[in-house]
Enzyme design. Sequence first.
Site, PDB file in Angstrom:
ATOM      1  N   SER A 155     -29.575  21.719  33.201  1.00 46.83           N
ATOM      2  CA  SER A 155     -28.615  22.730  33.626  1.00 46.83           C
ATOM      3  C   SER A 155     -29.299  23.904  34.326  1.00 46.83           C
ATOM      4  CB  SER A 155     -27.814  23.228  32.418  1.00 46.83           C
ATOM      5  OG  SER A 155     -27.028  22.193  31.874  1.00 46.83           O
ATOM      6  N   TRP A 201     -32.905  11.809  35.466  1.00 49.48           N
ATOM      7  CA  TRP A 201     -31.491  11.454  35.518  1.00 49.48           C
ATOM      8  C   TRP A 201     -31.041  11.160  36.951  1.00 49.48           C
ATOM      9  CZ3 TRP A 201     -30.835  10.470  30.753  1.00 49.48           C
ATOM     10  CH2 TRP A 201     -31.375  11.300  29.763  1.00 49.48           C
ATOM     11  N   ARG A 227       2.596  -5.710  22.529  1.00 49.17           N
ATOM     12  CA  ARG A 227       2.180  -5.829  21.126  1.00 49.17           C
ATOM     13  C   ARG A 227       3.358  -5.544  20.192  1.00 49.17           C
ATOM     14  NH1 ARG A 227      -1.265  -7.969  17.335  1.00 49.17           N
ATOM     15  NH2 ARG A 227      -1.937  -6.413  15.801  1.00 49.17           N
ATOM     16  N   GLU A 261     -23.169  16.297  37.194  1.00 53.08           N
ATOM     17  CA  GLU A 261     -22.792  17.325  38.173  1.00 53.08           C
ATOM     18  C   GLU A 261     -22.534  18.674  37.501  1.00 53.08           C
ATOM     19  OE1 GLU A 261     -23.580  16.198  40.757  1.00 53.08           O
ATOM     20  OE2 GLU A 261     -22.432  14.537  41.579  1.00 53.08           O
TER      21      GLU A 261
END
Length: 375
Positions: free
Chosen positions: A131, A155, A266, A361
């Site tokens: 960060s 990363w 279902r 991001e």
Amino acid sequence: MDRLLPTPEAYELLDLTRELADGELAPRVDDFEARGEFPREVIRTVGRAGLLGLPYPEEVGGSGQPYEVYLQALEILAGRWLAVAEAVSVHTLSCFPVYAHGGEQLRKFLPDMLGGELLGAYCLSEPQGGSDAASLTTKAVQDGEAYVVSGTKAWITHAGRADFYNVFCRTGGPGPQGISCLLVDAATPGIAALAREKTMGLRSSPVAQLAFDGVRVPADRLVGTLGSGFRIAMAALDAGRLGIAACAVGLAQAALDYAVSYAREREQFGRSILDFQGIRFMLADAATGVAAARALMLSAARLKDAGRPYSAEAAKAKLFATDTAMKVTTDAVQVLGGYGYVADHPVERYMREAKVLQIVEGTNQIQRLVIAKSL
């Protein structure tokens, strides 16, 4: 679902995207995810269909579409195969520095970048600075007509598979003003992709650290000017956050659609579980969340298309859409009960994949900082 698009061409484009996603992505996703294989040829097909250059002008090889149309195409791809949609988003992000700040020497690469022949990666994060991007330590020292790059990036989506890397590195003193951006050919000697990360989801998307050991990069590969790298990186991330928001909306919509279809078929206690208020209200909340996330995303995109400031709105869209995707995919697993926890149904994969969207991001905590600063 009904979509309000700016041009008739946009409707045709999204129809083409849906056809490609259903024909090329949906039949392959389970196999590639199970094997953890990167679908390079699928991405090349996506590129040749014009979907890797959607928001860029036609004169540089793009499709000249508004950002709001690009994001809706990305949403469709994400609903079939998130790793491919993420690859498109990352690649689009990787083309931005060259398009917005590259000179003639660099922009000549754009047609192949935007046509899918060259795949890009974005190298900003580092092992000790995720960060806190302004504290990066990868260095580029000028030596004659080249920069010598040394350091490690972390990363990195498409590490070892990309054809070019946007490398943000320190060319000056401490702080953001000492950071520059270099466009680096992936075949340059001295670049090594380390072992792939063993990720919770997106297993067909290679993520790894990239080591740069005395990598010589021609000086004319400098993007923008010396010291402008951090500003370039942040501008790219504003647009990239909208790409991740689109991925989140597409994933959440896929989970909702599957949960509704399952609940309709279902039966328990002699009737469809969709008839039970507990299930109906859960799905109603999910549908509302998806619609709200899409509206936030498109509102920010329209600001961008109009040339208006949109950084805080992109952060809001990314924050809300990815948190919504996490909740909707978790609730989809709950609707399926025990069946939601096994790989026979895609909702367990959707849930694993949603988590990373809250991190990439810029984590959602970073998005809150951006939003708070704008108040």
